[in-house]
Every structure is written in structure tokens, then in C-alpha cells.
Design a protein around this motif. Structure first.
Motif, PDB file in Angstrom:
ATOM      1  N   CYS A  53       0.587  -1.113   0.507  1.00 11.93           N
ATOM      2  CA  CYS A  53       0.605   0.302   0.143  1.00 11.93           C
ATOM      3  C   CYS A  53       1.163   1.263  -0.072  1.00 11.93           C
ATOM      4  N   GLY A  54       2.004   1.589   0.397  1.00 11.74           N
ATOM      5  CA  GLY A  54       3.195   2.497   0.215  1.00 11.74           C
ATOM      6  C   GLY A  54       3.486   3.088   1.579  1.00 11.74           C
ATOM      7  N   LYS A  55       2.905   2.118   2.806  1.00 16.15           N
ATOM      8  CA  LYS A  55       3.587   2.558   3.968  1.00 16.15           C
ATOM      9  C   LYS A  55       4.639   2.772   4.212  1.00 16.15           C
ATOM     10  N   SER A  56       5.914   1.272   3.890  1.00 17.26           N
ATOM     11  CA  SER A  56       7.391   1.309   3.877  1.00 17.26           C
ATOM     12  C   SER A  56       8.308   2.771   3.324  1.00 17.26           C
ATOM     13  N   THR A  57       7.440   2.672   2.080  1.00 14.30           N
ATOM     14  CA  THR A  57       8.045   4.248   0.929  1.00 14.30           C
ATOM     15  C   THR A  57       7.788   5.211   1.630  1.00 14.30           C
ATOM     16  N   LEU A  58       6.307   5.550   2.497  1.00 12.76           N
ATOM     17  CA  LEU A  58       6.230   6.020   3.001  1.00 12.76           C
ATOM     18  C   LEU A  58       7.304   6.854   5.450  1.00 12.76           C
ATOM     19  N   ALA A  59       7.586   5.684   5.064  1.00 15.46           N
ATOM     20  CA  ALA A  59       8.458   5.417   6.049  1.00 15.46           C
ATOM     21  C   ALA A  59      10.083   5.815   6.079  1.00 15.46           C
ATOM     22  N   ARG A  60      10.410   5.170   5.152  1.00 16.89           N
ATOM     23  CA  ARG A  60      11.532   5.770   4.625  1.00 16.89           C
ATOM     24  C   ARG A  60      11.524   7.250   3.934  1.00 16.89           C
ATOM     25  N   ILE A  61      10.427   7.734   3.499  1.00 15.25           N
ATOM     26  CA  ILE A  61      10.210   9.289   3.556  1.00 15.25           C
ATOM     27  C   ILE A  61      10.614  10.237   4.187  1.00 15.25           C
ATOM     28  N   ALA A  62       9.515   9.759   5.488  1.00 17.59           N
ATOM     29  CA  ALA A  62       9.318  10.161   7.177  1.00 17.59           C
ATOM     30  C   ALA A  62      10.971  10.030   7.565  1.00 17.59           C
ATOM     31  N   ALA A  63      12.326   9.201   6.750  1.00 18.14           N
ATOM     32  CA  ALA A  63      13.594   9.329   7.990  1.00 18.14           C
ATOM     33  C   ALA A  63      14.039   9.761   7.605  1.00 18.14           C
ATOM     34  N   MET A  64      13.663  10.896   6.632  1.00 21.28           N
ATOM     35  CA  MET A  64      14.878  10.792   4.552  1.00 21.28           C
ATOM     36  C   MET A  64      16.256   9.704   4.639  1.00 21.28           C
ATOM     37  N   LEU A  65      15.570   8.492   4.446  1.00 20.79           N
ATOM     38  CA  LEU A  65      16.256   7.348   3.481  1.00 20.79           C
ATOM     39  C   LEU A  65      16.521   7.558   2.539  1.00 20.79           C
ATOM     40  N   GLY A  66      15.334   7.909   1.564  1.00 21.10           N
ATOM     41  CA  GLY A  66      14.846   8.051   0.601  1.00 21.10           C
ATOM     42  C   GLY A  66      14.015   9.636   0.121  1.00 21.10           C
ATOM     43  N   GLY A  67      14.013  10.121  -0.812  1.00 22.35           N
ATOM     44  CA  GLY A  67      13.672  11.424  -1.642  1.00 22.35           C
ATOM     45  C   GLY A  67      12.345  11.317  -1.824  1.00 22.35           C
ATOM     46  N   THR A  68      11.460  12.959  -1.924  1.00 17.72           N
ATOM     47  CA  THR A  68      10.489  12.641  -2.190  1.00 17.72           C
ATOM     48  C   THR A  68      10.488  13.258  -3.945  1.00 17.72           C
ATOM     49  N   ASP A  69       9.132  12.917  -5.033  1.00 13.30           N
ATOM     50  CA  ASP A  69       9.080  13.116  -6.191  1.00 13.30           C
ATOM     51  C   ASP A  69       8.365  14.796  -6.263  1.00 13.30           C
ATOM     52  N   GLU A  70       7.503  14.909  -4.691  1.00 12.23           N
ATOM     53  CA  GLU A  70       6.554  16.552  -4.606  1.00 12.23           C
ATOM     54  C   GLU A  70       6.357  16.189  -2.518  1.00 12.23           C
ATOM     55  N   GLY A  71       6.157  17.210  -2.536  1.00  7.52           N
ATOM     56  CA  GLY A  71       5.477  17.709  -1.270  1.00  7.52           C
ATOM     57  C   GLY A  71       6.869  17.937  -0.014  1.00  7.52           C
ATOM     58  N   ARG A  72       6.770  18.083   1.316  1.00  8.66           N
ATOM     59  CA  ARG A  72       7.854  18.742   1.735  1.00  8.66           C
ATOM     60  C   ARG A  72       7.541  17.468   3.377  1.00  8.66           C
ATOM     61  N   VAL A  73       9.174  17.440   3.654  1.00  5.83           N
ATOM     62  CA  VAL A  73       8.817  16.557   5.314  1.00  5.83           C
ATOM     63  C   VAL A  73       9.869  18.089   5.719  1.00  5.83           C
ATOM     64  N   ARG A  74       9.470  18.032   7.072  1.00  7.30           N
ATOM     65  CA  ARG A  74      10.151  19.028   8.547  1.00  7.30           C
ATOM     66  C   ARG A  74      10.276  17.879   9.913  1.00  7.30           C
ATOM     67  N   TRP A  75      11.669  18.110  10.334  1.00 10.30           N
ATOM     68  CA  TRP A  75      11.364  17.611  11.678  1.00 10.30           C
ATOM     69  C   TRP A  75      11.725  18.535  13.008  1.00 10.30           C
TER      70      TRP A  75
END
Length: 307
Positions: free
Chosen positions: A45-67
Motif C-alpha cells: 500500500c506504500g506505508k514502508s515507502t512513506l516510512a523511508r520518506i519520513a526518515a529521509m532514507l529516500g527522497g520525494t517527487d513532490e511535497g515537503r518533510v519537516r523535522w
């Protein structure tokens, strides 16, 4: 105070055989200090991909991540490393996460070695319920539950504000699962740490989560306080997850939901609701129009017919 984690309309796509696979499609979420946010859904469903995005272990094509209010999604690898202590990752398989050639003590001390900081390995082992004598052993000499505790100890070494836990108990026996979840709850109370807890089993996380997000084919289709989502699921997919969860009481009566049809391919998502082909309540509008998020008694749900 800023949330520990903010994801703002993040998306991730992959090229597959000349076509585009959308793994994460415009997901937004926020996690406050000391909060446990559980993200649940079926495999793929994409949850592990989202987890990697949250931890900045993988980049995004759109959107922003803030810590903690600082945008990190635009930072390069070197800058991310400088910020890495904020967020640490705990993987599903502790055997794969630990080098068989390093002792437990060496594994837990690795973050100190990399960053040049000083740290107390015995204290970290004690914090996760392990005897410091285990520092001289190798991962193969430990049980699965002990190995996962070692991985958690290593993740705590740099005193992060957020742990991203990707199916942290999925590979463990049921009795050990409860022990690890209780450990995480104790650590959260002691350290005011936040968790993004990824799981496929809603029943496992419902007792420890403050809020739950339910993910289906790249989108969060329902999100709200854990007690409310579990007690009164609005989205048919959430209802399906709860109805299919194992029951602790063999005599408990559960209304089963009959699901027909197959999920659409993530390479060819329909214009309407992605769950419509499996939903017993789907109507014509579900097939043609993607449902926008709606607020219902503190719960956000993407469903035309939720009430």
C-alpha cells in the motif's frame, strides 16, 4: 511547539517498464512530541515507502518533510547526515539490521563511532532490558526479541526525537511482540520520544497508538484518534481490516464483510476511489470521482458515503 514530524502532500513515483507506479500519492500527516502515530495497511500500500520518506532514507517527487519545524526534504545527503540524530529507523528484521561480524556492544556503539560522540553502551542495553554482559555476544547468539532490543538500543544512541518503526514486531512470536511493544511504551514515557509505527495488523497497534492512519494504494483513507478509528471505522477498507483481525475472545461475534473483486494495479489506478472495485457500498460516483477528505467527528475519511 512544532510537530516532531510533518509530511506535506508528499508523493513518490517509480518508473516500471515505461510506466509510472505511484507508491505514495499526496500524503500529509503530523506527529506531535511524545505521540505514537500508527500507519496500517496491506502489503504494497506504500506505508514502508512513506516510512523511508519520513526518515529521509529516500527522497520525494513532490511535497515537503519537516523535522521539528525544519524543512529537510531539500537537503543533500551530507546535510541530512548532520541532522540525522533527530530521526532514527528501526527495521522489521533485526537479523538483517545487525552485522553478524559485530558484537552487540560494537553494534550499539556504531552511531558514536560514526558521529564522534561519546556514549554509554551498558546504559543503552539496560534501557532496553538487556544485561550488559550481552555486549560481548554476536547477534547469532541472541533470540529474535533480544536482537530487536539491540536494534532499538542502537536507534536510541543519538537521543532522537522520532523513531520510525517499520513492522518492528512482525518477525517475532506473539508473546515477544507484546514484550517489545511494552518496551516501546516504557521508553516513550521515559524519554518523551515520538513514534511513527508501521504495521499491517491494526489489532497489534491499536493498544499502543494515539492516532491511526489507514493507507490504501498510496493514500491515507482514514485518520483519527486510535480509539475512535477502531471503535467506529468510517471507511469500508478500515472496516474490512478490523473485521479480518484475529479475535482474542473465541466467542466474540464479529460482522464479516464480504469483499469481491480485485484491487486495481498501482500502475493503472482508476479515476475514482481506488477501493471501489472491492467495496460492497460502491456506487457510480465512486467509480468516477476520487473522494476528497472529509471531517467526521474528529476523523478524516476519504469516502463518498462515510457517515
Amino acid at each position: 511547539m512544532s510537530p516532531v514530524l510533518e509530511l506535506d502532500a508528499v508523493a513518490k513515483r517509480y518508473a516500471v517498464g515505461g510506466r509510472t507506479l505511484t507508491a505514495v500519492d499526496g500524503v500529509s500527516l503530523r506527529i506531535e512530541a511524545g505521540e505514537t502515530y500508527a500507519l496500517v495497511g496491506e502489503s504494497g500500500c506504500g506505508k514502508s515507502t512513506l516510512a523511508r520518506i519520513a526518515a529521509m532514507l529516500g527522497g520525494t517527487d513532490e511535497g515537503r518533510v519537516r523535522w521539528s519545524g525544519k524543512e529537510v526534504s531539500h537537503l543533500g545527503r551530507r546535510r541530512i547526515r548532520a541532522e540525522r540524530s533527530h530521526t532514527q529507523f528501526v527495521f522489521q528484521d533485526p537479523s538483517a539490521a545487525l552485522s553478524p561480524r559485530m558484537t552487540v556492544g560494537e553494534a550499539v556503539a556504531e552511531p558514536f563511532t560514526i558521529t564522534g560522540r561519546s556514549g554509554d553502551v551498558p546504559a543503552l542495553l539496560h534501557a532496553v532490558g538487556l544485561d550488559e554482559a550481552l555486549a560481548a555476544r554476536y547477534p547469532a547468539q541472541l533470540s529474535g526479541g533480544q536482537r530487536q532490543r539491540v536494534v532499538i538500543a542502537r536507534a536510541l544512541a543519538l537521543e532522537p526525537r522520532l523513531l520510525v518503526l517499520d513492522e518492528p514486531v512482525a518477525s517475532l512470536d506473539v508473546s515477544v511482540q507484546a514484550q517489545v511493544l511494552n518496551l516501546l511504551a516504557d521508553l516513550q514515557e521515559e524519554r518523551a520520544i515520538s513514534y511513527l509505527l508501521i504495521a499491517h495488523d491494526l489489532a497489534v497497534v491499536s493498544s499502543v497508538a494515539d492516532r491511526i492512519g489507514v493507507m490504501y494504494l498510496g493514500r491515507v483513507v482514514e485518520e483519527g484518534p486510535a480509539t475512535e478509528v477502531v471503535a467506529r471505522p468510517r471507511h469500508p477498507y478500515t472496516q474490512l481490516l478490523i473485521a479480518s483481525a484475529p479475535r482474542r475472545d473465541p466467542g466474540e461475534r464479529v460482522e464479516r464483510i464480504v469483499v469481491s473483486g480485485d484491487p486495481p494495479s498501482p500502475l493503472d489506478l482508476p479515476p475514482g476511489c481506488a477501493f471501489a472495485s472491492r467495496c460492497p457500498a460502491a456506487t457510480a460516483v465512486c467509480l468516477t470521482q476520487a473522494p476528497p477528505p472529509r471531517e467526521l467527528d474528529g476523523v478524516t475519511v476519504r469516502c463518498h458515503h462515510a457517515a
